[in-house]
Design a protein around this motif. Structure first.
Motif, PDB file in Angstrom:
ATOM      1  N   TYR A 141      -3.237  -2.133  -8.731  1.00 59.21           N
ATOM      2  CA  TYR A 141      -3.832  -1.111  -8.591  1.00 59.21           C
ATOM      3  C   TYR A 141      -3.684  -0.283  -9.744  1.00 59.21           C
ATOM      4  CZ  TYR A 141      -4.445   3.882  -6.538  1.00 59.21           C
ATOM      5  OH  TYR A 141      -4.870   4.924  -6.324  1.00 59.21           O
ATOM      6  N   LEU A 199       0.922  -1.215   0.151  1.00 55.42           N
ATOM      7  CA  LEU A 199      -0.241  -0.016  -0.037  1.00 55.42           C
ATOM      8  C   LEU A 199       0.652   1.456   0.121  1.00 55.42           C
ATOM      9  CD1 LEU A 199      -3.114  -0.970   2.212  1.00 55.42           C
ATOM     10  CD2 LEU A 199      -2.853  -1.003  -0.460  1.00 55.42           C
ATOM     11  N   TRP A 236       1.675   2.538  -2.415  1.00 54.52           N
ATOM     12  CA  TRP A 236       1.232   2.896  -3.641  1.00 54.52           C
ATOM     13  C   TRP A 236       0.647   4.237  -3.494  1.00 54.52           C
ATOM     14  CZ3 TRP A 236      -1.702  -2.011  -4.511  1.00 54.52           C
ATOM     15  CH2 TRP A 236      -0.846  -3.118  -5.253  1.00 54.52           C
ATOM     16  N   SER A 270      -7.832  -0.095   3.856  1.00 51.93           N
ATOM     17  CA  SER A 270      -6.625  -0.771   3.803  1.00 51.93           C
ATOM     18  C   SER A 270      -6.747  -2.097   4.539  1.00 51.93           C
ATOM     19  CB  SER A 270      -5.088  -0.132   3.904  1.00 51.93           C
ATOM     20  OG  SER A 270      -5.434   0.657   5.227  1.00 51.93           O
ATOM     21  N   VAL A 292      -8.367  -1.363  -6.500  1.00 51.40           N
ATOM     22  CA  VAL A 292      -7.355  -2.402  -6.001  1.00 51.40           C
ATOM     23  C   VAL A 292      -7.983  -3.680  -6.247  1.00 51.40           C
ATOM     24  CG1 VAL A 292      -6.274  -3.243  -3.969  1.00 51.40           C
ATOM     25  CG2 VAL A 292      -6.425  -0.715  -4.402  1.00 51.40           C
TER      26      VAL A 292
END
Length: 126
Positions: A54, A13, A15, A23, A59
Motif C-alpha cells: 500500500y 488492512l 494500514w 476491502s 493497494v
C-alpha cells in the motif's frame, strides 16, 4: 486456506483501510489468486509468496509462484457444470487492474485497487 488468507488480508488492512468499502473485494481477489497458484502454479514440494503493498493511493496484491503457464480469463463463459474457471473473471471484475508478470522461475499474478482520497486524512471507498 481461503478463509485464512482473507483473515490475513483483513489484518493487513490496519494500514488505515479497515473501513475501506473495497476491502472484501481485495480479500476475495487474494483468495482467488492464491487458490489458482496452489491448483495450477505450484509444482509439488514448492509454495507461493503473497505480497501486499500500500503506497497511500494504491493497494497491490501479488502472488508469486514457480510454475509455468500464463493465467488468462477464459474466452468462453463457464457452464454451471464446471467447478472452476471463474477465479480470474472475479479478479478482472472486482479489481481496477490485474495482470501477469515474469519471474524466474514462474510468474507473478497481481491485482490493484485504487484508494481514493476525499481530503486530508479521510479515505472512502470508490
Amino acid at each position: 486456506m481461503a478463509a485464512a488468507l482473507r483473515l490475513g488480508v483483513g489484518e493487513v488492512l490496519v494500514w488505515g483501510l479497515d473501513s475501506w468499502d473495497r476491502s472484501h473485494d481485495l480479500s476475495l481477489c487474494v483468495s482467488e489468486l492464491a487458490t489458482n497458484a496452489l491448483l495450477h502454479g505450484v509444482p509439488r514440494g514448492r509454495g507461493f509468496l503473497l505480497r501486499l503493498r500500500y503506497d497511500g493511493e494504491l493497494v497491490r496484491a501479488e502472488v508469486h509462484d514457480s510454475g509455468p503457464g500464463t493465467p488468462r480469463v477464459p474466452d468462453e463463459p463457464c457452464g454451471p457444470e464446471n467447478e472452476g474457471g471463474r477465479g480470474l473473471l472475479l479478479v478482472a471484475a472486482l479489481s481496477d487492474k490485474w495482470g501477469v508478470g515474469e519471474r524466474t522461475p514462474g510468474k507473478i499474478v497481481w491485482c490493484e485497487f485504487a484508494v481514493p482520497w476525499e481530503g486530508p486524512g479521510v479515505r472512502s471507498g470508490s
